[in-house]
Design an enzyme around this catalytic site. Structure first.
Site, short mmCIF file in Angstrom:
data_model
loop_
_atom_site.label_atom_id
_atom_site.label_comp_id
_atom_site.label_asym_id
_atom_site.label_seq_id
_atom_site.Cartn_x
_atom_site.Cartn_y
_atom_site.Cartn_z
N GLU A 26 -20.34 -38.52 39.34
CA GLU A 26 -19.66 -38.26 38.06
C GLU A 26 -18.95 -39.50 37.53
OE1 GLU A 26 -18.50 -34.55 36.96
OE2 GLU A 26 -20.33 -33.78 37.89
N HIS A 32 -11.92 -33.88 38.96
CA HIS A 32 -12.20 -35.30 39.19
C HIS A 32 -10.94 -35.95 39.75
CE1 HIS A 32 -15.30 -35.00 35.74
NE2 HIS A 32 -15.95 -35.00 36.90
N CYS A 38 -9.98 -39.57 30.45
CA CYS A 38 -11.35 -39.05 30.39
C CYS A 38 -12.14 -39.70 29.26
CB CYS A 38 -11.34 -37.53 30.17
SG CYS A 38 -10.94 -36.57 31.64
#
Length: 416
Positions: free
Chosen positions: A162, A230, A347
């Site tokens: 990711e 995350h 992000c």
């Protein structure tokens, strides 16, 4: 011009909606079915970029991906007007705006061949993100076509990757050799572990990193279970500073000991659970902030409005600033539309350390270019979208036309 850190922000796409597609992302689940405001979301993102420019930072962009994802739907034997609702929702996701998941980046100063390496993330764990990597790779290969870069395709989807949301780097200065930290997830909690250690090790090998300056650490299952899907939801690094929640990592003491041996200049800023709970940290996205070094050298934390609105978080930040800690300034930005879908300031950006002169200039912005993009977005982005509207042919046409107009404004029509 010497190497510097550039933040490449994803422009929020015109299909931005609250489809609740991301298992383990508590904000995404909480706002499932609510009306989204794509125009406001994209403009909020541009304002965050303006704030970065005002700090003296270099700012880049990535443009939205084609939505609906017609090629992906075609591979599945369907098209937007015929696809089942759940499948169409996955094809309409605007989640590529979270550029921290675009790739993992190792600066030239860390690699054996002296090139900056980027590996596009495969994002295999979540259906709505698994089809992003081809369009992301096309942008990366265009933006970083200079010989100073090596851009890799994705790690085979056997292992989940990711991107930079699970990668940190510590260094005395951005253009100096650093220690790279890969954070992976462990199975066993209520939510899937999205980053696999095998993917992390593959990227380190591809990027030709020195083993003695590379660390692999497991994220704590407690953090994942609390909604830290995350690592960048519970930890962020910048130059000498590691800013983290005390419950961020499994085997914390071992990890910190290994890190200090590899990087003696470490300045650890750790927030205890007694001061800020995991719940408050994740709700406010205290750690999903941009930790940056402006030209004046004052380490600055860029947090969302939600951090100021969470009493335990704001109290901790004010106490840290008053104590002359490693973080010397805090700036607040409004990215509420992104936050409601589970993505904070960190992000929205991918950090790349390089000489700006080696980057395709179409991916770099100044105030004038941001004004031009804001004009396109204000004129073409839908004002609002309800999830049930996603099947409307007129809305799909508007979404596709809006992206085409933005590509034209950026001179990136080849990405159409």
């Amino acid at each position: 011009m010497s190497a510097r850190e550039i933040n490449f922000d994803g422009i929020v796409g015109s299909s931005h909606n609250y489809g609740g597609l991301s298992l383990g992302n508590l904000a995404s689940a909480r706002n499932l079915g609510k009306v989204s405001y794509p125009r406001a979301a994209a403009l909020q993102g541009l304002e965050k970029m303006r704030a970065n420019l005002a700090l003296g930072l270099t700012q880049g962009i990535f443009v939205p991906q084609p939505r609906p994802a017609r090629a992906w739907l075609a591979d599945l034997g369907t098209k937007p007007e015929e696809a089942e609702p759940a499948l169409l929702a996955n094809a309409m996701s605007a989640s590529a705006m979270w550029a921290a998941n675009a790739a993992t980046v190792s600066p030239a100063s860390d690699t054996a061949d002296g090139r900056t390496h980027l590996t596009v993330a495969n994002l295999r764990t979540m259906v709505h993100r698994s089809h992003e990597w081809p369009a992301t790779l096309a942008q990366l290969r265009l933006a970083f076509a200079h010989e100073a870069f090596t851009v890799h395709g994705p790690v085979p989807p056997t292992f989940g990757d990711e991107g930079a949301a699970n990668h940190m780097r510590l260094c005395t200065a951005h253009d100096q050799t650093g220690v790279e930290i890969f954070v992976y997830g462990l199975s066993g909690g209520p939510f899937p572990a999205r980053q696999h250690v095998e993917a992390c090790k593959a990227i380190a090998r591809r990027h030709r990193l020195k083993p003695e300056r590379t660390l692999f650490v497991a994220q704590s299952e407690e953090a994942i279970a609390a909604g830290a899907f995350h690592n960048d939801v519970v930890a962020v690094a910048n130059e000498r500073v590691l800013f983290a929640h005390e419950q961020a990592f499994a085997e914390r003491e071992t990890f910190l000991g290994n890190l200090e041996r590899r990087f003696p200049d470490l300045d650890l800023v750790e927030v205890s659970a007694s001061e800020v709970s995991l719940e408050d940290a994740i709700r406010s996205y205290l750690f999903n902030a941009q930790l940056v070094t402006p030209p004046d050298g004052r380490t600055t934390l860029i947090v969302p409005e939600e951090a100021r609105e969470t009493p335990s978080v704001w109290t901790w930040l004010q106490r840290h600033l008053a104590g002359n800690g490693a973080i010397r300034d805090v700036r607040v930005v409004d990215v509420r539309q992104s936050m409601a879908n589970g993505g904070g300031p960190a992000c929205l950006r991918l950090r790349v350390v390089c000489d700006p002169a080696t980057v395709d200039p179409r991916f770099l912005v100044d105030e004038e270019k941001l004004d031009r993009l804001a004009g396109v977005i204000s004129a073409t982005w839908p004002e609002q979208i309800a999830v049930e509207d996603l099947r409307q042919a007129a809305l799909i046409r508007d979404i596709e036309r809006a992206r085409a107009a933005l590509l034209e404004a950026c001179g990136l029509e080849e990405l159409a």
